[in-house]
Each structure stands twice: as structure tokens, then as C-alpha cells.
Scaffold this active site. Structure first.
Site, PDB file in Angstrom:
ATOM      1  N   HIS A  73       0.178   6.117   9.146  1.00 47.35           N
ATOM      2  CA  HIS A  73       0.999   4.938   9.423  1.00 47.35           C
ATOM      3  C   HIS A  73       2.451   5.156   8.969  1.00 47.35           C
ATOM      4  CE1 HIS A  73       1.556   0.434   9.578  1.00 47.35           C
ATOM      5  NE2 HIS A  73       2.489   0.743   8.686  1.00 47.35           N
ATOM      6  N   GLU A  74       2.609   5.630   7.751  1.00 46.17           N
ATOM      7  CA  GLU A  74       3.974   5.782   7.240  1.00 46.17           C
ATOM      8  C   GLU A  74       4.721   6.901   7.972  1.00 46.17           C
ATOM      9  OE1 GLU A  74       4.703   3.291   5.668  1.00 46.17           O
ATOM     10  OE2 GLU A  74       2.734   2.673   4.940  1.00 46.17           O
ATOM     11  N   GLU A  76       5.771  -2.511  12.731  1.00 47.80           N
ATOM     12  CA  GLU A  76       4.454  -2.534  12.097  1.00 47.80           C
ATOM     13  C   GLU A  76       3.323  -2.470  13.115  1.00 47.80           C
ATOM     14  OE1 GLU A  76       4.243  -1.740   9.258  1.00 47.80           O
ATOM     15  OE2 GLU A  76       6.115  -2.323   8.305  1.00 47.80           O
ATOM     16  N   HIS A 130       6.188   5.644  11.151  1.00 48.85           N
ATOM     17  CA  HIS A 130       7.445   4.911  10.939  1.00 48.85           C
ATOM     18  C   HIS A 130       8.661   5.829  10.887  1.00 48.85           C
ATOM     19  CE1 HIS A 130       6.190   0.810  10.333  1.00 48.85           C
ATOM     20  NE2 HIS A 130       5.494   1.032   9.232  1.00 48.85           N
ATOM     21  N   GLY A 157       0.827  -1.199   0.000  1.00 46.07           N
ATOM     22  CA  GLY A 157       0.000   0.000   0.000  1.00 46.07           C
ATOM     23  C   GLY A 157       0.863   1.251   0.000  1.00 46.07           C
ATOM     24  N   ALA A 158       1.938   1.189   0.800  1.00 46.32           N
ATOM     25  CA  ALA A 158       2.838   2.332   0.901  1.00 46.32           C
ATOM     26  C   ALA A 158       4.127   1.895   1.577  1.00 46.32           C
ATOM     27  CB  ALA A 158       2.193   3.442   1.725  1.00 46.32           C
ATOM     28  N   MET A 159       5.147   2.724   1.460  1.00 42.79           N
ATOM     29  CA  MET A 159       6.450   2.382   2.043  1.00 42.79           C
ATOM     30  C   MET A 159       7.078   3.623   2.668  1.00 42.79           C
ATOM     31  SD  MET A 159       8.762   0.175   2.691  1.00 42.79           S
ATOM     32  CE  MET A 159      10.199   0.671   3.642  1.00 42.79           C
ATOM     33  N   GLU A 160       7.567   3.431   3.898  1.00 41.25           N
ATOM     34  CA  GLU A 160       7.989   4.559   4.735  1.00 41.25           C
ATOM     35  C   GLU A 160       9.404   5.069   4.492  1.00 41.25           C
ATOM     36  OE1 GLU A 160       7.447   1.358   5.817  1.00 41.25           O
ATOM     37  OE2 GLU A 160       8.899   0.799   7.358  1.00 41.25           O
ATOM     38  N   ASN A 161       9.986   4.889   3.298  1.00 39.50           N
ATOM     39  CA  ASN A 161      11.356   5.385   3.034  1.00 39.50           C
ATOM     40  C   ASN A 161      11.550   6.757   3.680  1.00 39.50           C
ATOM     41  OD1 ASN A 161      11.524   3.232   0.997  1.00 39.50           O
ATOM     42  ND2 ASN A 161      10.100   4.565  -0.110  1.00 39.50           N
TER      43      ASN A 161
HETATM   44  N1  BES Z   1       6.587  -1.126   5.681  1.00 41.39           N
HETATM   45  C1  BES Z   1       5.329  -1.377   5.078  1.00 41.39           C
HETATM   46  C2  BES Z   1       5.399  -1.655   3.604  1.00 41.39           C
HETATM   47  C3  BES Z   1       5.813  -3.069   3.263  1.00 41.39           C
HETATM   48  C4  BES Z   1       4.916  -4.111   3.367  1.00 41.39           C
HETATM   49  C5  BES Z   1       7.087  -3.350   2.820  1.00 41.39           C
HETATM   50  C6  BES Z   1       5.291  -5.397   3.062  1.00 41.39           C
HETATM   51  C7  BES Z   1       7.469  -4.641   2.518  1.00 41.39           C
HETATM   52  C8  BES Z   1       6.572  -5.670   2.632  1.00 41.39           C
HETATM   53  C9  BES Z   1       4.409  -0.151   5.267  1.00 41.39           C
HETATM   54  O1  BES Z   1       4.702   0.616   6.380  1.00 41.39           O
HETATM   55  C10 BES Z   1       3.021  -0.675   5.480  1.00 41.39           C
HETATM   56  O2  BES Z   1       2.804  -1.336   6.437  1.00 41.39           O
HETATM   57  N2  BES Z   1       2.094  -0.391   4.569  1.00 41.39           N
HETATM   58  C11 BES Z   1       0.737  -0.876   4.650  1.00 41.39           C
HETATM   59  C12 BES Z   1      -0.229   0.228   4.930  1.00 41.39           C
HETATM   60  C13 BES Z   1      -0.553   0.410   6.381  1.00 41.39           C
HETATM   61  C14 BES Z   1      -1.598   1.480   6.580  1.00 41.39           C
HETATM   62  C15 BES Z   1      -0.992  -0.842   7.087  1.00 41.39           C
HETATM   63  C16 BES Z   1       0.390  -1.487   3.324  1.00 41.39           C
HETATM   64  O3  BES Z   1       1.230  -1.448   2.433  1.00 41.39           O
HETATM   65  O4  BES Z   1      -0.706  -2.015   3.170  1.00 41.39           O
HETATM   66 ZN    ZN Z   2       4.146  -0.197   8.206  1.00 36.71          ZN
END
Ligand code: BES
Ligand code: ZN
Length: 780
Positions: A205-206, A228, A209, A169-173
Site C-alpha cells: 500500500h505505501e 487511499e 503511494h 499503521g504506516a505512512m508513505e513519506n
Molecule cells: N496515508 C496513510 C496514513 C495516514 C492515515 C495518515 C491516517 C494520516 C491519517 C497510509 O497510507 C495508510 O493508509 N495506512 C494504513 C495502512 C493501509 C494498508 C490501509 C494504516 O495506517 O492503517
Molecule cells: Zn494510504
């Protein structure tokens, strides 16, 4: 070191993405996704979270594009006399882990603010105006966290970018957060209220992080849950800071706590904290246990420590470990040290019982009405007791137990009794006319069961005046009772009797808990003889809400009302309630005449209207929506079409749709293909077909989605979750056996599917008849 990396198409490492501009021409961009183990695909590095360094990044790119990275550009130079190539030199990063690095080369445009620090949101130009909402809430949430953690955001800027092709969904770089378009862009003409909440939530969320994860990083992936779980809890606080009327505390209970409890009652669940080594194992723990259970036990901890201690401990932890790494014990230490007084809670010993063991307890309260006391006993809550594996169910949790009673209802969740891996007793309870309720506001990660008489008192209270019980606890009692019954720990008739009051319920939360429980029952019986009676019962319960809320909302109504309307109409149309289907079709037809007119169907009802229209409209409606899908510019609008296309009844349409989802040439992006499987596979008409399809084409599917844990586990779960005959179970087991050694990140999800199907078969054997007798005796 010389290294040649390839710009790949697999949504991982350094990869390419594309979109079509206003003239229909394809535009390319290059972007990164490194977490957890793909930075090494882009450049040689010691790619482990504990190995922090500062990074100096230079990007050479065509001069008609822009580059972005974690830090701002400090200088740039042209490489050729004709100015076609430029080199951008980025400032040195702070000390950080490789998985948080990022860089993007694109022709995107950005909108920015300047509020203490620089904050910008980027997207392709055609949808740049839909970045406004993110740009409004982003800086506010960032500021909220600076206050909440009492640590300043350490970078000079934050960029958030909407990437057309994105795996998660997204990534916290750090400083360069990437999103899929639906998680960042909000268009009030096309996006629903829940799309909006999703955007706020993902941003929140991001941003969380940036502290929890980026500033202080787990030493190794076995502590991923700290990242997470933590972000999944505080994301609610961040959203509440900008939308105080969204009842985020209440929503947490359903979307995270109750949601994960349903998974965590399987024997094939796993402890939050566990050793992982292979990249597949690392990817596999990005699951509901790390996210939802992590968040739930952190919330529980906040309540037993008290908000002030909780925040102070966090602050100390972040300050002590900033730009460094930590393990969960470091956090426990700071949260223990911060407590004043003689009797500090030893946070480690409490939390170890929740993070190192699989599952969670059910606390059973047996009252002695003559002495006005009760025994409180804990055992592991399992969907299926006994059977293979011989899982022990002895008391083993440190439970901060809360309760209240009807004589002096007090809905503040203050710990009244600690169960230190033991059972306990409570005294001075009111007499036999008064109920008690355990787990006030469901702040604890456990279920509660009672003696029969107390249950009867609760049933009566629901019928007489349900509002005497806190909204969250109404949702809790509904969820607990239906799941206790499902697990064979409570008489099904009693659990169903609680739901009899629903026609008077105005609140979203209890309804959502009920509909969630009902959707399980629905999935078990939707091909059975009793289904007609079941539909009738539910329509009867839903009808008052249907009449009250109608089809049109007012612009300033509470978001939970909007959700309640959406879900009520959704069920009524699904059950074929004539007025509902007719209205949906009317709306659809009016819109079909004039599809550019966005006023005709509210964004909150678009999925439902489209789905109903496809279900009843056959090929013609399908083709129409497919064309709209391909033409749609707004990603959240595309998702709604994609969902609705799965509602067809015609097998050939569904099969063709699955075929198309496996190839990007059709117009369905790789990032969305698994969603097509999930949607078709979860529907009555698509389920068998999808189950056959994935077994037939498993290699192709696995090759395409196997590396993305979110995609593959979601797909498996939705396709298998309602298998409930011996025959289907055997087919599932055979399928598992054939692929056992090549399941990659899907291994555990597969085992969970098998266990779930076993439980479903048992459910049919033991509970179907009970449901029938209840419906026959109760139904109006
Ligand atoms: N760090 C994760 C993204 C991620 C997920 C990287 C799986 C590698 C493998 C990010 O912070 C995250 O958790 N994104 C969620 C959204 C959140 C609101 C729960 C997502 O991608 O659904
Ligand atoms: Zn996350």
C-alpha cells in the site's frame, strides 16, 4: 524565520518515541508524522498538498545517532571540537508536498539491498533480524509498480522504518516510509500468517503511494480518496506479485468491498468526494469510504474498461501530472481518452455517479418465466428505509451490470448491460429450472436481489452442488442475502436457508462471508433466550470443518486454509465446544510450564489459545499473560497478549485493564490504548462495562485519542455496534447530545453509531421472532 517547535508525545508532527534496550535502559528517538496537517507543527510552511516545493533539510543531532530523511545525506560536518554533535545535510528533494516530508533521529540499525536503487529496512537493534521479510518483498513490489505504472521510481533510495510509537499503521513519506512495528516486522516464530499478510499488504500500500499520492498528489484533501482508494486497490496487485497463491482477488471482495458496503448502507454515510476544510474534517475522511469504497469502485472501473485501457490511462495520467497535482476529473479524462473505437465510455459521467452520491444500489432482478426475460431495477440500498431524513431511493447510478445463468455459466465479469441511471431488461434467459446470478465475481459495487423463485433455485443449487457457483459469488450471495434480510428486503428464512449448505463448504471465502453475517446475528442475540439453539446450529455447521482441519497445519498449506482453521477454532472455542476449549487449555498449560518454547503453540493459534485460556482461567491466567505482555519484545506477540487479556469474564480485571490502557506507565503504549477499548468493548462480558466506562470518562478518552481518527472511530464503533434495546439507544443518544459540539474527528462515527443502534432496535422488533421460528423448525 526563527521557529521553535516542540518534540511532542502526541504521535503527530515532530514527536518522540522510545523503547527499552537489552539492558532495560530507555532509548529515545525523534520522528515525524505530518499527514494531513501536522508539518506546520515541525516548521513554518505553506502546509497544503497543492503547494509543492523542493526542500533542503539539515538535521543537527548527537553523533552517536543516525539521521534519515526523504533523500540521502550528501555531506556531514562535526559541530563541536569534541565531536558530540553532527550536522547532516540531505540532498534537495524533488518537487513535493509538505505532508510527505519526514525525518528521523535514532540509534536504529538498518539492513539494505542494492538492486537498481538502494532499499533499506530499519528497526531497533533487538529485532533487526525480523526486517528480513520486508527487505525481501519491498524491492520486489517496488519493481512490480515500476512495471505496472511504467514510470520509474524517481528517488535514489527507499528507507522503511519500524517506529515503536506510531498512530496509524504506516505512512508513505517519499523515500522514508514509516510503520508501526507490527506492520513492518515479521518473525516467523511469533507472527501468524495474517500478520505476514498484513506486513506485505501495508508495504504494498505505501509503495503504491510513491506514485499515487507522492508523484501525483490530490490538489486538496477532498480528493483524498484517489490516494487511499487507489493504494487500497493496487496493494492487492502488489501483494499478488510476490505471493501468487494468496488469492488476493478473492480476499479483496471480503476485506474491502463487503466490509465497506456494511457501512455505506447507512444514511449517515457520505459521498466519497466531499468538501473538507477544518483539520478535523480532513482527518475524518481517512475512513472506510475513502479506502474501501474507493478501492471497490476503482476495481469495478478496471473491469468495465478492461485491464489494458485501465493501465494505459493510468500511465498517461501519471506521466501528464507527475510532480504536480490532480483532481479526479483529470484521471477520468485520461481513462476516457485512452479508449479506442466509436463508443468510448465517458468515465466521468459513470464515476461521478459513484463518487458524488452517498451509498450504493441494490439491483433487483424480477424474472418473467413465461417470456424468459427479466426486469432489472435499481434503488438505493439502505439498512433502514423510511424514517427521518426522507432519503430518496430513486435510480441514480451508472451500473455496469454483469450476470450469468446455470445453463451456460460464465464467470467472466464482462459488462452485459449498462444501467444508465435507469432500469433495464434482459432477454433470452433460460427456463424456470435455471437460476441466474447477477454481479459476476462481485466486481460491481452493488447488491443483487431476485424474485422468490430464483432465490429458491439458488438455495437448491447450494444444497445440491454449491461448487457450480463461483467461490466469490457464493460469498456474495451469502453476504447479500443476509444483509438484504437484515434490511427487510428478503425473507429471513430464505437467507438462513442458504447457510444450511455450509457444512459441506470447504472454501474460506463463503465461510468468512457467512461468519461475518452470523457475527452480527450473534451480537444481537447473545443475551437472549434463543442463544443456545443458535450456538447449536453453528456448531453443527462448523463441526465437519473442525474435524477435517484439526489443530495442526502443515507448513506448506495455502494461507486460506490456515485462515479457515483459525476462524473455525475461534468460533468453536467461543461457543464453548468442549473439545476445543479443552485442547486450547492443554496447549496453554503446556506452554505455561515452558513459555520460552515457541514450538508449543503455533503462531496462528496463539491469540485463540490465549483468549480461551483467559476466558476460562480467571485471574491467574490473566496475570500470567500480563507479565508475558510486558516482557514481550516482538510487537505482533504483544498484540496477541493484548487481545487475549480482553477475553476475561471478571469485570474487575476488565476495568483495571481499561484503566491501565489510559496511562503509558502501565506499559501499554498510547498507540495501543484504543485497541484495548476496542477488544474489551467488542466482547460479551466487556461490552456494557466499556460502554459505561467511556461515557464516564469520555473527556479523558477524547483527550487521549480524539485526534486520531482511526483510534477514536474504531473505539466507538466496536463499543456501540451491538447496542439493541430502546434503553441503550436512549443512553447512546443522550451521550451524543451531551458531547455534540465537541466530537472533533469522531462526529460522523458517532452519528453512524446512533443510526446503527436504531437499526438494531428495529431488527430485534422485526426479526428476532423470525430467527426463533427458523431455529425451532430447522434445528437438528
Ligand atoms: N496515508 C496513510 C496514513 C495516514 C492515515 C495518515 C491516517 C494520516 C491519517 C497510509 O497510507 C495508510 O493508509 N495506512 C494504513 C495502512 C493501509 C494498508 C490501509 C494504516 O495506517 O492503517
Ligand atoms: Zn494510504
Amino acid at each position: 524565520m526563527e521557529f521553535l517547535g516542540s518534540l511532542n508525545d502526541r504521535l503527530a508532527g515532530f514527536y518522540r518515541s522510545s523503547y527499552k534496550d537489552a539492558t532495560g535502559e530507555t532509548r529515545w528517538l525523534a520522528t515525524t508524522q505530518f499527514q494531513p496537517t501536522d508539518a506546520r507543527r515541525a516548521f513554518p510552511c505553506f502546509d497544503e498538498p497543492a503547494l509543492k516545493a523542493t526542500f533542503n533539510i539539515t538535521i543537527v543531532h548527537l553523533s552517536n545517532m543516525t539521521s534519515l530523511s526523504n533523500m540521502p545525506i550528501i555531506s556531514a560536518s562535526n559541530l563541536k571540537a569534541d565531536d558530540t554533535w553532527v550536522a547532516d545535510y540531505f540532498g534537495s528533494t524533488v518537487r513535493m508536498s509538505t505532508y510527505l516530508l519526514a525525518f528521523i533521529v535514532s540509534d536504529f540499525k538498518g539492513n539494505g539491498t542494492e538492486k537498481g536503487i538502494e532499499f533499506s529496512v530499519w528497526s531497533r537493534e533487538a529485532v533487526l533480524d525480523t526486517t528480513a521479510y520486508a527487505l525481501d518483498v519491498g524491492p520486489k513490489i517496488l519493481q512490480f509498480y515500476e512495471g505496472f505504472f511504467n514510470v520509474k521510481y524517481p528517488l535514489p533510495k527507499t528507507d522503511m522504518v519500524a517506529i515503536p510509537d506510531f498512530s496509524a499503521g504506516a505512512m508513505e513519506n517519499w523515500g522514508l516510509i514509516t510503520y508501526r512495528e507490527t506492520a513492518l516486522l515479521y518473525d516467523k516464530r511469533y507472527s501468524s500468517a495474517s500478520n505476514k499478510q498484513r506486513v506485505a499488504t501495508v508495504i504494498s500500500h505505501e509503495l503504491a503511494h510513491q506514485w499515487f499520492g507522492n508523484l501525483v498528489t490530490p490538489k486538496w484533501w477532498d480528493d483524498l480518496w484517489l490516494n487511499e482508494g487507489f493504494a487500497s486497490y493496487v496493494e492487492y496487485l502488489g501483494v499478488a506479485a510476490v505471493h501468487s497463491d494468496w488469492m488476493m482477488d478473492e480476499q479483496f471482495v471480503l476485506d474491502d468491498l463487503q466490509d465497506v458496503m456494511e457501512l455505506d448502507c447507512l444514511k449517515t454515510s457520505h459521498p466519497i468526494s466531499l468538501p473538507v476544510r477544518h483539520p478535523d474534517e480532513i482527518n475524518e475522511i481517512f475512513d472506510r469510504i475513502s479506502y474501501g469504497k474507493g478501492a471497490s469502485i476503482i476495481r469495478m472501473m478496471k473491469y468495465f474498461l478492461g485491464e489494458a485501457n485501465f493501465r494505459k490511462g493510468l500511465m498517461n495520467y501519471l506521466n501528464a501530472k507527475k510532480f504536480d497535482n490532480a483532481v479526479q476529473d483529470d484521471l477520468w479524462k485520461h481513462l476516457t481518452d485512452v479508449q479506442k473505437g466509436n463508443n468510448p465510455i465517458d468515465v466521468k459521467s459513470v464515476m461521478d455517479s459513484w463518487t458524488l452520491q452517498t451509498g450504493y444500489p441494490v439491483v433487483t432482478i424480477i424474472r418473467d418465466y413465461s417470456t424468459e426475460t427479466a426486469t432489472v431495477e435499481q434503488t438505493r440500498f439502505l439498512l433502514e428505509r423510511g424514517g427521518e431524513g426522507g432519503i430518496s431511493s430513486v435510480s441514480q447510478w451508472e451500473i455496469p451490470f454483469t450476470y450469468t445463468d446455470s445453463l451456460n455459466p460464465n464467470w467472466k465479469p464482462e459488462t452485459k448491460l449498462w444501467l444508465h441511471k435507469t432500469n433495464g431488461t434482459i432477454k433470452n434467459l433460460p427456463g424456470p429450472k435455471h437460476w441466474i446470478v447477477g454481479n459476476v465475481q462481485e466486481v460491481g459495487y452493488y447488491r443483487v436481489n431476485y424474485d422468490e423463485h430464483n432465490w429458491q433455485l439458488l438455495v437448491q443449487q447450494f444444497l445440491d452442488d454449491h461448487e457450480k457457483i463461483h467461490t466469490i459469488n457464493r460469498a456474495q450471495i451469502i453476504d447479500d442475502s443476509l444483509d438484504l434480510a437484515r434490511a427487510g428486503l428478503l425473507n429471513y428464512h430464505l437467507a438462513l436457508n442458504i447457510t444450511l449448505y455450509l457444512k459441506k463448504e470447504n472454501n474460506y471465502l463463503p465461510w468468512k462471508a457467512a461468519m461475518h453475517g452470523f457475527s452480527f446475528i450473534d451480537s444481537m442475540i447473545c443475551r437472549s433466550a434463543i442463544y443456545g439453539k443458535w450456538k447449536k446450529y453453528l456448531i453443527e455447521q462448523l463441526k465437519p470443518m473442525y474435524d477435517k482441519l484439526g489443530w495442526e497445519g502443515s507448513p506448506d498449506e495455502n494461507i486460506l486454509i490456515t485462515y479457515t482453521r483459525g476462524s473455525t477454532l475461534g468460533w468453536m472455542c467461543l461457543y464453548g465446544y468442549e473439545d476445543c476449549v479443552q485442547k486450547a487449555q492443554e496447549k496453554f498449560n503446556a506452554w505455561k510450564q515452558n513459555p520460552e518454547n515457541v514450538e508449543i503453540i503455533s503462531p496462528n493459534l496463539r491469540s485463540l489459545v490465549f483468549c480461551t485460556a483467559v476466558k476460562h482461567g480467571g485471574e491467574e491466567a490473566w496475570e500470567f499473560l500480563w507479565e508475558r505482555y510486558k516482557a514481550a519484545q516482538i510487537a505482533s506477540e504483544k498484540d496477541k497478549f493484548m487481545y487475549a487479556l480482553a477475553c476475561a469474564k471478571e469485570p474487575w480485571l476488565l476495568t483495571r485493564y481499561l484503566n491501565w490502557s489510559l496511562s503509558s506507565d502501565s506499559g501499554i503504549r498510547r498507540q495501543d490504548g484504543s485497541y484495548v477499548f476496542r477488544s474489551v468493548g467488542a466482547k460479551l462480558y466487556g461490552r456494557d462495562l466499556t460502554f459505561n466506562y467511556i461515557r464516564d470518562k469520555w473527556n479523558v478518552i477524547f483527550e487521549r485519542y480524539g485526534k486520531s481518527f482511526f483510534a477514536i472511530s474504531g473505539l466507538l464503533k466496536s463499543v456501540t455496534s451491538s447496542l439493541n434495546t430502546q434503553f441503550e439507544l436512549r443512553q447512546l443518544k443522550d451521550f451524543y447530545k451531551q458531547n455534540k459540539n465537541n466530537l472533533g474527528t469522531a462526529k460522523r462515527a458517532f452519528e453512524q453509531s446512533v443510526e446503527n443502534a436504531e437499526a438494531n432496535v428495529r431488527w430485534m422488533e422485526t426479526n428476532y421472532a423470525k430467527l426463533v421460528s427458523w431455529l425451532e423448525n430447522t434445528n437438528p
